[in-house]
Design a protein around this motif. Structure first.
Motif, short mmCIF file in Angstrom:
data_model
loop_
_atom_site.label_atom_id
_atom_site.label_comp_id
_atom_site.label_asym_id
_atom_site.label_seq_id
_atom_site.Cartn_x
_atom_site.Cartn_y
_atom_site.Cartn_z
N GLY A 61 0.79 -1.22 0.00
CA GLY A 61 0.00 0.00 0.00
C GLY A 61 0.81 1.27 0.00
O GLY A 61 0.37 2.30 -0.51
N ALA A 62 2.04 1.21 0.54
CA ALA A 62 2.80 2.45 0.73
C ALA A 62 4.21 2.43 0.16
O ALA A 62 4.77 3.49 -0.09
CB ALA A 62 2.87 2.77 2.22
N GLU A 63 4.80 1.25 -0.04
CA GLU A 63 6.21 1.22 -0.40
C GLU A 63 6.49 0.60 -1.77
O GLU A 63 7.33 1.11 -2.50
CB GLU A 63 7.00 0.46 0.68
CG GLU A 63 6.90 1.12 2.04
CD GLU A 63 7.68 0.38 3.11
OE1 GLU A 63 8.43 1.02 3.85
OE2 GLU A 63 7.54 -0.86 3.20
N VAL A 64 5.82 -0.48 -2.10
CA VAL A 64 6.02 -1.12 -3.40
C VAL A 64 4.64 -1.36 -4.01
O VAL A 64 4.14 -2.49 -4.03
CB VAL A 64 6.80 -2.46 -3.28
CG1 VAL A 64 7.20 -2.98 -4.66
CG2 VAL A 64 8.04 -2.30 -2.40
N PRO A 65 4.00 -0.31 -4.52
CA PRO A 65 2.63 -0.44 -5.03
C PRO A 65 2.51 -1.35 -6.24
O PRO A 65 1.39 -1.79 -6.56
CB PRO A 65 2.24 1.00 -5.37
CG PRO A 65 3.53 1.73 -5.52
CD PRO A 65 4.49 1.09 -4.58
N GLU A 66 3.63 -1.63 -6.91
CA GLU A 66 3.59 -2.54 -8.04
C GLU A 66 3.56 -4.00 -7.61
O GLU A 66 3.57 -4.92 -8.44
CB GLU A 66 4.78 -2.31 -8.98
CG GLU A 66 6.15 -2.42 -8.36
CD GLU A 66 6.69 -1.11 -7.80
OE1 GLU A 66 7.90 -0.89 -7.90
OE2 GLU A 66 5.89 -0.32 -7.25
#
Length: 304
Positions: A237-242
């Motif tokens: 949700g906040a660091e690796v949205p992919e």
């Protein structure tokens, strides 16, 4: 990094970002804990044999520094367990739990002293310079040979996070993960799950810190990483949205998993801290803090 109730409870999702770009582990109800965990004894009720009467009373605790409670955790201190890498803020689940335990033991917020302790060092053999350590450390029989644990303050599920365009993202079962490149932090139950539950054909990548594992995932060096559920939802949700949460494991190595406070082996504080944690669970404080800092109920599939 125990009641099996965590695995019958609704799956939980991490709280929204705290203002910076982790779990674990955003809202669960107090019913989760009430239904999942039997009432625990009041503080001081669970004392070790021979512990002097009243040894858990304020002013009678044999702490590292008289009148202070020294609490250890790693650096960086990850969200959602700590906010903005500041353990002393009282924000984030483990920071809030630490101060709640301290209050049960009679310490004011200003009497809590934080100490940086590397994850693996917290439960390594040898005398500790902290009174207790909170760092998403699962209670295990192996670790109990070197340190003491309080009762569990959080019920854990391990999950797989994978890039949305990777073959790991298509996994629907444990068997589907056997031929993908996975990674996890060294010394964690997350790595144990890879080695003992998934048993991939390719040796997993092992990282000193979760930051390195997340970077490897983002750069495509691994197809997926295994972390606890709140951390997983915070990463995606906040660091690796992919990346996405692919699924969770119903249990860890055939039994329930809990995070517990680590104490020195044979510490006189162990029954006191356990009593405090049990009281916080019984009076609903842990459920309230989990609701505040950790997870919304979501439907993450169970990998079987």
């Amino acid at each position: 990094m125990s009641p099996a109730s965590a695995f019958a409870a609704p799956v939980r999702r991490a709280v929204r970002p705290f203002g910076r770009g982790v779990a674990a582990l955003a809202t669960v109800t107090a019913v989760v804990f009430a239904a999942g965990c039997a009432p625990q004894p009041e503080p001081g009720a669970a004392k070790s044999p021979g512990a002097p009467s009243g040894s858990c009373e304020q002013g009678k605790l044999a702490t590292e520094t008289k009148g202070k409670l020294t609490v250890g955790t790693d650096k960086p201190a990850y969200a959602p367990w700590f906010k903005d890498d500041k353990p002393s803020s009282g924000q984030g689940y483990e920071s809030a739990v630490a101060y709640a335990v301290a209050a049960k033991l009679g310490f004011k917020k200003e009497d809590v002293v934080w100490q940086t302790v590397a994850f693996n060092n917290a439960f390594a053999p040898g005398e500790k310079k902290f009174d207790l350590d909170l760092n998403q450390i699962s209670i295990s029989d192996q670790r109990k040979k070197a340190v003491d644990f309080s009762s569990g303050y959080y019920d854990v599920r391990q999950t797989v996070v994978a890039l949305k365009n990777s073959k790991a993202a298509r996994a629907k079962s444990v068997a589907d993960l056997k031929d993908v490149k996975l990674g996890a932090q060294v010394g964690t139950t997350s790595l144990d799950v890879i080695n003992e539950v998934i048993r991939p054909t390719e040796k997993p990548a092992v990282y000193q810190k979760n930051d390195f594992a997340k970077a490897a995932l983002k750069n495509g060096q691994v197809d997926g990483i295994v972390v606890d559920l709140p951390t997983a939802f915070y990463i995606t949700g906040a660091e690796v949205p992919e990346a996405a949460v692919i699924g969770q494991f119903a249990d860890t190595l055939g039994k329930a998993e809990q995070f517990g406070a680590v104490l020195d082996k044979g510490s006189a504080l162990t029954p006191c801290v356990t009593g405090a944690v049990d009281a916080l669970r019984k009076d609903g404080t842990l459920a309230k803090l989990e609701k505040q800092w950790l997870a919304d109920a979501v439907d993450a599939p169970v990998l079987k």
